[in-house]
Motif scaffolding. Structure first.
Motif, short mmCIF file in Angstrom:
data_model
loop_
_atom_site.label_atom_id
_atom_site.label_comp_id
_atom_site.label_asym_id
_atom_site.label_seq_id
_atom_site.Cartn_x
_atom_site.Cartn_y
_atom_site.Cartn_z
N LEU A 41 18.56 -7.67 -14.73
CA LEU A 41 19.93 -7.41 -14.28
C LEU A 41 20.13 -5.98 -13.79
CD1 LEU A 41 21.79 -9.22 -17.20
CD2 LEU A 41 21.71 -9.99 -14.82
N ALA A 105 25.47 -16.45 -15.30
CA ALA A 105 24.54 -16.59 -14.17
C ALA A 105 23.34 -17.42 -14.60
CB ALA A 105 24.08 -15.22 -13.67
N ARG A 106 22.57 -17.86 -13.60
CA ARG A 106 21.30 -18.56 -13.85
C ARG A 106 20.25 -17.98 -12.89
NH1 ARG A 106 24.71 -23.41 -14.79
NH2 ARG A 106 24.45 -23.89 -17.00
N ASN A 107 18.99 -18.15 -13.27
CA ASN A 107 17.90 -17.59 -12.48
C ASN A 107 16.69 -18.50 -12.61
OD1 ASN A 107 16.70 -15.69 -10.81
ND2 ASN A 107 16.98 -13.97 -12.21
N TYR A 185 11.29 -13.32 -11.68
CA TYR A 185 12.47 -14.04 -11.24
C TYR A 185 12.67 -13.90 -9.73
CZ TYR A 185 13.79 -14.56 -16.13
OH TYR A 185 13.81 -14.90 -17.45
N THR A 187 15.33 -13.26 -8.21
CA THR A 187 16.18 -12.10 -7.91
C THR A 187 15.37 -10.81 -7.83
OG1 THR A 187 16.65 -11.95 -10.28
CG2 THR A 187 18.26 -13.09 -8.90
N TYR A 211 21.88 -17.01 -18.33
CA TYR A 211 22.20 -15.63 -18.73
C TYR A 211 23.56 -15.61 -19.44
CZ TYR A 211 18.48 -13.54 -15.85
OH TYR A 211 17.27 -13.15 -15.32
N LEU A 241 26.49 -11.04 -7.90
CA LEU A 241 25.36 -11.74 -8.52
C LEU A 241 24.74 -12.76 -7.58
CD1 LEU A 241 27.01 -12.09 -12.01
CD2 LEU A 241 24.81 -10.95 -11.62
N THR A 242 25.55 -13.55 -6.92
CA THR A 242 25.01 -14.58 -6.02
C THR A 242 24.34 -13.96 -4.79
OG1 THR A 242 27.19 -14.87 -5.01
CG2 THR A 242 26.60 -16.39 -6.77
N PHE A 246 21.17 -14.74 -7.81
CA PHE A 246 21.46 -15.50 -9.02
C PHE A 246 22.23 -16.77 -8.65
CE2 PHE A 246 20.80 -11.27 -10.79
CZ PHE A 246 20.10 -11.54 -11.95
N GLU A 247 22.09 -17.78 -9.48
CA GLU A 247 22.84 -19.01 -9.30
C GLU A 247 24.06 -18.99 -10.20
OE1 GLU A 247 20.20 -22.26 -10.02
OE2 GLU A 247 18.83 -21.70 -8.39
#
Length: 249
Positions: A41, A105-107, A185, A187, A211, A241-242, A246-247
């Protein structure tokens, strides 16, 4: 003329009232908020911290970025944290003084290779090749736990040359040309796109990382800590974030 004057006065009063209402929602925000956040992050939260400070001039956001397992251990040992943003629900659950966690968030993992892919890495199966130099995250950190899941899904046994304590360390091995590939990741690859290339693989969908974030019940600045968590969940922060890859949860 009188009506226009009254209308103007009413409009001015409404503007002042709206401003006061908006200010009252952030009243009392001041001091330092210590945010412990997963290494993956680093880029996004550094930006979110600057944006939060700009919106609240009396606030200073101080970050501690590291592997989520190390951060959880530091917090449980008494480190002065107000907020914990983890790359794994498991690591956040280990913190005894956490508030209510919320997923923000997701990754997912991708294969990182040096620019131009000089070793000709094609996919996950290349991580079983003992003749290649390979890096993974250690199993106790989120990127390593996710890597374990994808290798199990692919029925492959990896042969890494190094096991790193956070995802940034694994990526650094790639950017320095010390390994032919690493699992990091998506990201992280986007953030380092000038130095690395990314190779997606289908098994990554079997290990999407959630996350979560929570203010700590032991926070010395609970109001500001709660406000920072709320901000991370806001549309403005979600856009940052997106954009970074990140998802949304």
């Amino acid at each position: 003329m009188f009506r226009r004057t009254v209308a103007a006065a009413l409009a001015a009063f409404a503007l002042v009232s709206c401003s006061a209402s908006a200010d009252s929602g952030t009243a009392g925000l001041s001091g330092t908020v210590n945010v412990f956040a997963a290494a993956s992050l680093t880029g996004t939260f550094t930006q979110l911290g600057k944006d939060f400070e700009a919106a609240h001039p009396g606030v200073k956001v101080v970050f501690n970025f590291a592997g989520s397992s190390a951060l959880a251990q530091q917090i449980n040992q008494g480190a002065p944290a107000d907020v914990f943003a983890s790359a794994s629900p498991k690591n956040l659950d280990q913190v005894k003084d956490k508030g209510t966690p919320k997923t923000f968030a997701r990754n997912k993992l991708e294969i990182a290779v040096p620019k131009g892919n000089p070793a000709g890495i094609k996919g996950l199966a290349d991580f079983t090749d003992k003749n290649r130099k390979l890096a993974l995250c250690a199993e106790q950190v989120p990127c390593g736990a996710a890597a374990k899941k994808v290798f199990e899904a692919a029925k492959l046994t990896p042969e890494p040359d190094s096991l790193e304590q956070d995802v940034k360390a694994a990526l650094t091995k790639v950017t320095l040309g010390e390994v032919d590939a690493a699992l990091v990741y998506k990201t992280d690859i986007l953030a380092a796109k000038a130095k690395v290339d990314g190779i997606p693989f289908p098994e990554a969908d079997q290990a999407v990382t959630d996350y979560p974030i929570a203010a700590l019940t032991t926070s010395k600045n609970p109001t500001t800590a709660a406000a920072f968590v709320t901000y991370v969940l806001s549309p403005a922060a979600q856009k940052v974030l997106t954009t970074a890859g990140f998802e949304t949860p």
